[in-house]
Structures are given as structure tokens and as C-alpha cells.
Design an enzyme around this catalytic site. Structure first.
Site, PDB file in Angstrom:
ATOM      1  N   ALA A 172       0.847  -1.201   0.000  1.00  0.00           N
ATOM      2  CA  ALA A 172       0.000   0.000   0.000  1.00  0.00           C
ATOM      3  C   ALA A 172       0.877   1.244   0.000  1.00  0.00           C
ATOM      4  O   ALA A 172       0.880   2.022   0.951  1.00  0.00           O
ATOM      5  CB  ALA A 172      -0.911  -0.035   1.218  1.00  0.00           C
ATOM      6  N   THR A 174       1.316   4.371  -0.880  1.00  0.00           N
ATOM      7  CA  THR A 174       1.049   5.748  -0.400  1.00  0.00           C
ATOM      8  C   THR A 174       0.767   5.775   1.107  1.00  0.00           C
ATOM      9  O   THR A 174       0.886   6.832   1.727  1.00  0.00           O
ATOM     10  CB  THR A 174      -0.116   6.408  -1.155  1.00  0.00           C
ATOM     11  OG1 THR A 174      -1.264   5.568  -1.048  1.00  0.00           O
ATOM     12  CG2 THR A 174       0.222   6.611  -2.626  1.00  0.00           C
ATOM     13  N   ASP A 175       0.424   4.632   1.683  1.00  0.00           N
ATOM     14  CA  ASP A 175       0.253   4.553   3.144  1.00  0.00           C
ATOM     15  C   ASP A 175       1.569   4.778   3.885  1.00  0.00           C
ATOM     16  O   ASP A 175       1.576   5.009   5.082  1.00  0.00           O
ATOM     17  CB  ASP A 175      -0.266   3.166   3.550  1.00  0.00           C
ATOM     18  CG  ASP A 175      -1.773   3.078   3.477  1.00  0.00           C
ATOM     19  OD1 ASP A 175      -2.429   3.477   4.429  1.00  0.00           O
ATOM     20  OD2 ASP A 175      -2.288   2.618   2.441  1.00  0.00           O
ATOM     21  N   TYR A 176       2.681   4.633   3.186  1.00  0.00           N
ATOM     22  CA  TYR A 176       3.972   4.811   3.854  1.00  0.00           C
ATOM     23  C   TYR A 176       4.449   6.246   3.709  1.00  0.00           C
ATOM     24  O   TYR A 176       5.356   6.669   4.418  1.00  0.00           O
ATOM     25  CB  TYR A 176       5.030   3.853   3.296  1.00  0.00           C
ATOM     26  CG  TYR A 176       4.505   2.485   2.915  1.00  0.00           C
ATOM     27  CD1 TYR A 176       3.552   1.856   3.725  1.00  0.00           C
ATOM     28  CD2 TYR A 176       4.923   1.839   1.766  1.00  0.00           C
ATOM     29  CE1 TYR A 176       3.049   0.621   3.372  1.00  0.00           C
ATOM     30  CE2 TYR A 176       4.416   0.597   1.416  1.00  0.00           C
ATOM     31  CZ  TYR A 176       3.481  -0.005   2.214  1.00  0.00           C
ATOM     32  OH  TYR A 176       2.982  -1.215   1.867  1.00  0.00           O
TER      33      TYR A 176
END
Lengths: 405, 413
Positions: A172, A174-176
Site C-alpha cells: 500500500a 502511499t500509506d507509507y
């Protein structure tokens, strides 16, 4: 060393879930913020259903994703469909400096917990809502995870081999990225409120914040109408530059020569001084042009050796190189150990767990990572009694009404 | 939001995003460049493909809202002027290898002695100390060291990185958080501190906790282009459609099973799967597969059915279905498609930033967040080399104008 944590006075009522939001409030909890995570007793946080799991057993309390991004927080379960539970949230809003949520736009309205409703309770509220595409626009209701945002914002198109479908970054992506923007936005809004007395509402789109990690490519489109594509591990400036096979099956080493000197030293290490004068590889441009031959020559050498040995030998000559480290390598990595990257914590049901420490080192007010993530509803009673000051009678009423799940 | 604060930004190409985040939030960020300009201005791509310090798009991408001064920190007079700047600054951000600035008496201990409130932010490959602190580093070697590269790419080829370097962006964004944590604390203690950020650690967040696998007795992730391997299952995430590719995750369990159930209902309504397939228990299905009660062949059949359906549809119609039906499908977009996104247009995301000397505007990614009371604004295009020398040296530090000319002749400024 300062004994008081940097953010000791900061209180957050946290209705975020999955990865991006919790990873942001985890950063603040590390530095002393009190974060009360509200969880649904019926709809399990997706983070709890994401591996890797302790002992490889998929259970609600054994997820590394859950445990890593929620360490140091207090956990309370509240069933928001029950009116009495909403009253508890309102009390937490009164208590908190900041309220956060990461639901699909509209969900907070449906519980009458949106910014306008909460402002009636607390006029100087700071509230941050984060979701995939932002609170408005035709895709506002596009719910999903950071892999989808990474696809729709262009990250997948920059990760892959030219002759294959896009590989995409892992997971995921963009979650980072967005946790940093979320944490920064909260801290900046607090500073603004300190000076002006004004709270505010922050609409943070995971996609829009992540696009800053692609800014050079987006500007290249705007300025030159050039579209970046899949180039494998090729680099526009440097050669050799890539990931090379080693003696062990599916074990690799990354090598990048940033100038001619580094290339010449690599030739010496490979016992191929003849390559220094080879017209195919004389300048960086030559090496770019003859990349396939160059990579084949280097692979012939790396394939005879261990990845860690190659890293050490090249680094001794000042050439950027690193074993492609898996988790086993990382938990033994001398540098990560030196930085205290892994922290063992005691845990209610797992007995003990390992989480990542803060990625930041502050010289005077260091991070404290000393409490495991809450098990489901672990601190419900504590939050009601100690944080909100409810008496036993009120707590049993809530339990009887099913507000706590 | 941060308008009372001044930042001295000494970063090279590794750390510029940190200062830009603070600048977007309103801080007065001075990019301190060596005479002739920062080496980061030589990083491609360039506008019109003309290598020129005022045309680097990489430079533009991370220096908006900053001012630029030039200063030779090797000279005594240069350091003297710099000390004056430090004594009234709130933050200093740098991204040299450990020890480089200390050798010029510009390390944290040196400068905090001049200004105890200074928040000194260092962005390096591996942190200030430790066995690898002096390792040579490049984006790809840092991504390798962080555990991320191991998880990324096609299983039958070498692991692969994102071709736009990411490791120092992760570090620089983390550094901005550290800077503001230190600021918050300074309000109480009136003292600054040293914020030390390691790109290796910052990048490791992109393992999605996979870095912890070995510590908790889990096998960890194996790379599978855009997907993951779960025991015997290969869970794809990239699928061919009529006009390109989409990302779609087909998974099971309480969290993701309901999405798969809705996907199969969609396929059924479009005549692409049987009623039996639609009506399976997609929440419990994963456990059946992993325990062997359901053969892997059944999962492969499911993938074939979905792939066959997707191949007949366009990215646009699949995105529409995804929004309407709450599915996990997104088109894989290229940068030109991102630039044309109706969603970003509807939110008025892009900022057209004017570069008067080039007589045109360029489209920059817009504010990273929307603040209702204190909106981020793009006040300044990225600065030209030394564009604000006069403002800072003459007006701020009260260096006489003729002395400034002299300093410029001596190439100190």
C-alpha cells in the site's frame, strides 16, 4: 537528557484505522502524546487482518502491521451506532487537542461526528480527516487502500521492467508516505492554534500528499511533455547501477557507481583492469549505452560471491553497495541494531512482541517505545475511568447498552 | 502556520523536501548555496533538456517557497556571516555525510553554542553514528538495505526499485516531523536539539512491517510483481485490461472478503461468472485455501475468471464500477494521465507557478493538505541562485551594500 517527553501535553482522539493514519499517530505517541484509539467492536481494523503474523498465525492480536503502527496507544472499543457511545466520543473530543479520522467521506457525518457537529462541542477543535482521494470531488467516495492510490497517482508506472506489465511498488505504497504529512499537519495546526487560538479542519488526501514524492516526474510532464516509464533498475545518471545476482539462490546485491573513479575501483576489485581502458565503458555515457554487456560482466563476478561479502569489499573501496536485505538480514543488520531499530515489548496475549522503534533520533527528548499496541478494547475501562473520569455506574450503563461492544 | 520561524536550509540533493514542507507551512526558509549554486541544481531532468542551474526540474520540485542566498562557508568571513544567520535562526537542516560540517566547525555542538534554541536537523544515509554511518550510498543501495527492495519486483527477475529515487524523500519527510516535534518541545524548554534521521530507517516503513517478520517467527514477504505470495497462493495486484492495466486485490477474510464478494456480484451481473461462484463465502474462503480444504486450483480458476472479465473492460469503466460498487480497482496511471485526472481538477489541486524569466508557468503538485484556517499557499517559485542576497545581507544583517559587492567580487557571496 530531558525526562519529560517532547509531546507530553498532546492528547489525540484517534478514529483513524488501517495503516496511514495509525502510522502517523504512532510517530506522535513515540514522543509522549496520549493517543486514544477508538476501535469498532464489530468491524475489525483491516490492519489486524494483515500479515506478517506472530508465529505465522493469522489472529486479531498477532498482526505485525497492527502491533507496529499502534504501539504506545490506548485502545477503547465503541460501537458508534449506539447513541451512548457517541456521547463517549464527544467527551473524548472535549478532552483532546486533536481529533483524527480516516473513514470514507460521509461516515463521520452519518454518526454526527463530522467537524461541524464536533465544533459545537469544542469550538477551537483541530480535526484532521484523511482518506484516499480527499473529502470532495467525483472520487471522494473511492474507498480503498494505498496500493490503489499508488496505482492511480502514477507510482506503479515508474516501477517495472520495460518489457513487462508494471510491477508496482510493494503493498500500500502511499500509506507509507502520507503518515509524515499527517503528523506534520497536526503539529503545524497546533502551533497555529497556540499563536492565534484558532482550531481548524484539515482535509488530507493520501493521493495528493503522495504526489510530492513524484514531483520531478510530474514537472517533467508539465515542462517537457515527457512521460516517465518503466526502466527496470536503470538510472538516468549513473552506470553501472543495478541489482546483481550472488552465489546464493535468489539473493542479490545492489551496486551503484556514481563516478568514473568508483567504476575504476570496481574494475580493480573484479581483477579486470583491462575494462578501465575499454572503449565500451570509458565514460558514464559509454557505460549507459553498453549497459547489457556491463551488467553481464558484473554479474559474472557477483555470482561467485556472497552478498554481504560483496557489500563489505565494495564499501571498503567507497563504492555504494548493499546486500538486498530480507527481514532476517535486517534484524541482524549492525547499523539497524546500533540505531535501536527493533524494540521488544511485553504484550498481553503474545507475551512479547517486536516492533520498530522511532525512525527519528532526537538528542534531548528521545522516543519512548515501551508499551505494546492495545489488544481489542484493552484500555476501555481505563479510558472511561481515568481519562474521562466516569464512575462505575456510568461505565456499567455503557456496557449494558452495548456501547462498548 | 510557521511564519515566525526561520530555517537555514543547507541541504544538498538528499534533503530538500524537508525545508520545502516547512516553507509550504509558512516558515521563512533560506536556501544557503555555495557561490555558483547548489550541486542539486545539476540534477536532471531539465526544462527543455538544457542543463542549467536555473532549469533543473528536480531542483524546482523541492525548493518552492524558499529564498536563496549564496555563501562560501569555507571562508572566514563567510562563516562569520553564517554565524550571524545562525544566531537568529530557529532551524538548520543539512544532509552532508556525518562529520563534514563538524570539520568546518558547523556541527551541532558548534552552532548550539551560538544559539541554544537552534533545532539542527541532519538527514544522512544511515544516521550520524554506527558501523555503516560512513558507508557510500545511493538510492538503490539504501532501498536494498531497508528491506524494501527484497519485497519488490517480478519473482523471476532481480528485485526492482521505483525509478524516481525515494529513500531520501522518506527521510526528508520524516525529518520535517522531527523538526516540528522539537519545536513543540522547545516552547517548554526554550532549548533546541539535534534531530538525526537515517534514510535506511525511514525507507523501511515501505516494508509495511515486513522487516519484522523474522523477529516474530513469520516467513515474511516474497516479491511478486505488485502482489504478494501467501503460502501457496500468488495474490496478483496488476491486471491487464482493454486499454492498459489496473490494480486490483482479490483477498479474503473479514477485512477484504466483502470487497471480493461485491466484485463477484459485479462479475455475475455482467455475465462473467456463475451464481455458485458469486455466492461463495468469500470471507471464509482464504482460510479454506490456506488450510488446504480448498484446492489452490480453485483460486487459480477464480483468477482466470476475473482476468478474462477484466481484459474486456477499460480502465475508465472499471474505476467507475469501483466507485459505484465499492470495489478495490484502480487504474494504473502514467504521469500525463495523473495530470489530467478529473478528481484532481475538481479539487483544483494543481498549482500553476509562474517563472517570469522563462516567460511561462509550470504545473506543480498542489498543497499536501487543505487547512481551513491557514491554507498552504505557493508564495514563491523556486529561487534563482542567490536571488535574495541583497534582502538578507543588506536588509537583514545590515551589511553595507558596497561590502556586499566586495564579497561578491571575492566569491564569498
Amino acid at each position: 537528557m530531558e525526562s519529560r517527553p517532547a509531546l507530553q501535553d498532546l492528547k489525540i482522539c484517534d478514529l483513524m484505522w488501517v495503516i496511514a493514519g495509525p502510522a502517523a499517530t504512532r510517530m506522535l505517541a513515540d514522543y509522549g502524546a496520549t493517543v486514544v484509539r477508538i476501535e469498532s467492536p464489530t468491524r475489525m481494523d483491516t490492519a489486524r487482518t494483515a500479515g506478517p503474523y506472530h508465529g505465522n498465525k493469522p489472529e486479531a492480536e498477532s498482526s505485525a502491521v497492527w502491533n507496529n503502527y499502534n504501539a504506545g496507544k490506548l485502545g477503547i472499543t465503541l460501537d458508534l451506532s449506539i447513541p451512548k457511545a457517541r456521547d463517549v466520543v464527544l467527551d473524548l473530543v472535549r478532552w483532546a487537542d486533536v481529533v483524527t479520522d480516516s473513514f470514507v467521506p460521509g461516515a463521520m457525518q452519518s454518526w454526527r461526528l463530522d467537524y461541524e457537529s464536533l465544533r459545537e462541542v469544542k469550538p477551537d477543535l483541530i480535526m484532521l480527516s484523511t482518506c484516499l482521494m480527499g473529502q470532495t470531488g467525483p472520487l471522494a467516495s473511492f474507498a480503498g487502500y494505498g496500493n490503489l492510490a499508488a496505482a492511480i497517482t502514477g507510482f506503479y508506472s515508474l516501477c517495472g521492467w520495460p518489457d513487462r506489465p508494471p510491477a508496482g511498488p510493494f503493498g500500500a505504497y502511499t500509506d507509507y508516505i502520507s503518515p509524515r504529512f499527517i503528523a506534520v499537519a497536526i503539529l503545524a495546526a497546533l502551533e497555529y492554534k497556540r499563536r492565534t487560538g484558532r482550531g481548524q479542519y484539515i482535509d488530507l488526501s493520501q493521493a495528493e500528499s503522495a504526489l510530492h514524492f513524484l514531483a520531478p516526474a510530474l514537472l517533467d510532464w508539465s515542462a517537457n511533455e515527457r512521460v516517465w516509464g518503466q526502466v527496470g533498475n536503470h538510472d538516468a545518471e549513473h552506470a553501472p547501477h543495478g541489482v546483481y545476482p550472488t552465489a546464493d539462490d535468489d539473493r542479490w546485491v545492489a551496486i551503484a557507481c556514481r563516478d568514473d573513479h568508483q567504476w575504476h575501483r570496481l574494475c580493480a576489485l573484479m581483477a579486470r583492469p583491462d575494462l578501465v581502458g575499454d572503449n565500451r565503458f570509458r565514460s558514464s555515457d559509454d557505460r549507459q549505452r553498453n549497459r547489457a554487456e556491463l551488467d553481464a560482466l558484473i554479474s559474472d563476478w557477483t555470482r561467485q560471491r556472497n552478498r554481504h561479502e560483496i557489500e563489505e569489499v565494495l564499501q571498503a573501496q567507497g563504492i555504494p553497495a548493499s546486500a538486498v536485505q530480507d527481514s532476517e538480514d535486517c534484524i541482524r543488520d549492525r547499523q539497524l541494531l546500533h540505531r535501536g531499530h527493533f524494540v521488544e515489548l511485553s504484550h498481553t496475549t503474545l507475551r512479547k512482541t517486536t516492533v520498530e522503534s522511532s525512525r527519528l533520533h532526537l538528542s534531548r527528548t528521545q522516543a519512548r517505545v515501551d508499551r505494546a499496541a492495545p489488544t481489542l478494547g484493552e484500555h476501555s475501562h481505563y479510558v472511561l475511568e481515568t481519562v474521562l473520569g466516569y464512575d462505575e455506574e456510568r461505565i456499567s450503563e455503557l456496557a449494558m447498552a452495548g456501547a462498548l461492544g | 502556520m510557521l511564519s515566525p520561524y526561520r530555517v537555514l536550509d543547507l541541504t544538498n540533493e538528499r534533503g530538500m523536501l524537508c525545508g520545502q514542507i516547512l516553507a509550504d507551512l509558512g516558515a521563512d526558509v533560506l536556501k544557503v548555496e555555495p557561490p555558483g549554486g547548489s550541486l542539486a541544481r545539476r540534477v536532471p531532468p531539465f526544462f527543455g533538456d538544457q542543463p542549467d542551474p536555473e532549469r533543473s526540474l528536480f531542483w524546482w520540485a523541492y525548493n518552492r517557497n524558499k529564498r536563496s542566498i549564496t555563501l562560501d562557508l569555507e571562508s572566514d568571513r563567510g562563516r562569520e556571516l553564517f554565524h550571524q544567520l545562525v544566531s537568529r535562526a530557529d532551524f538548520l537542516i543539512e544532509s552532508e555525510d556525518p562529520g563534514i560540517l563538524a570539520r568546518r566547525a558547523l556541527g551541532y555542538p558548534d552552532l548550539s553554542a551560538l544559539n541554544t534554541g537552534l533545532i539542527y536537523v541532519s538527514i544522512t544515509p544511515f544516521g550520524q553514528t554506527g558501523p555503516k554511518a560512513h558507508y557510500a550510498a545511493s538510492d538503490i543501495t539504501l532501498v536494498a538495505s531497508s528491506g524494501v527492495l527484497h519485497q519488490t519486483g517480478d519473482e523471476d527477475r532481480a528485485p526492482i526499485r521505483l525509478s524516481l529515487p525515494q529513500s531520501f524523500l522518506h527521510a526528508s519527510a520524516d525529518a520535517a516531523v522531527g523538526a516540528l516535534i522539537a519545536l513543540h518541545e522547545r516552547l517548554r524548554s526554550r532549548r533546541g536539539q539535534h534531530v538525526d534521521v537515517s534514510a535506511q530507517q525511514s525507507t523501511s516503513i515501505a516494508t509495511q512491517s515486513g522487516i519484522l517478520a523474522a523477529a516474530i517467527g513469520s516467513p515474511g514477504w516474497q516479491r511478486l510483481a505488485g502482489g504478494i505470495k501467501l503460502g501457496p497462493l500468488e495474490v496478483r495486484s496488476v491486471w491487464k485490461v482493454r486499454d492498459g492495466y489496473v490494480a486490483l486485490t482479490v483477498l479474503f477474510g473479514q477485512g477484504l472478503g466483502p470487497f471480493t464478494a461485491r466484485l463477484m456480484k459485479y462479475l455475475f451481473e455482467e455475465g462473467a461468472c456463475t451464481v455458485e461462484m458469486r455466492d461463495r463465502d468469500w470471507i471464509g474462503y482464504g482460510e479454506l485455501l490456506l488450510s488446504g480444504r480448498e484446492p489452490v486450483a480453485s483460486f487459480e480458476e477464480l483468477n482466470r475468471v476475473i482476468a478474462g472479465f477484466l481484459a474486456t473492460r477499460s480502465k475508465h469503466e472499471l474505476l467507475r464500477a469501483s466507485v459505484e460498487r465499492n470495489l478495490l480497482i484502480a487504474p494504473i496511471a502514467t504521469c500525463d494521465e495523473v495530470s489530467a485526472s478529473p478528481q484532481l481538477a475538481a479539487r483544483d489541486y494543481w498549482s500553476e507557478v509562474e517563472h517570469p524569466e522563462l516567460r511561462r508557468t509550470f504545473r506543480y503538485p498542489g498543497p499536501f493538505a487543505r487547512f481551513s484556517a491557514s491554507a498552504i499557499s505557493y508564495r514563491r517559485r523556486p529561487p534563482l541562485v542567490g536571488e535574495h542576497n541583497h534582502d538578507i545581507y543588506v536588509e537583514d544583517l545590515h551589511v553595507p551594500a558596497d561590502e556586499l559587492s566586495q564579497l561578491q567580487r571575492e566569491r564569498i557571496v
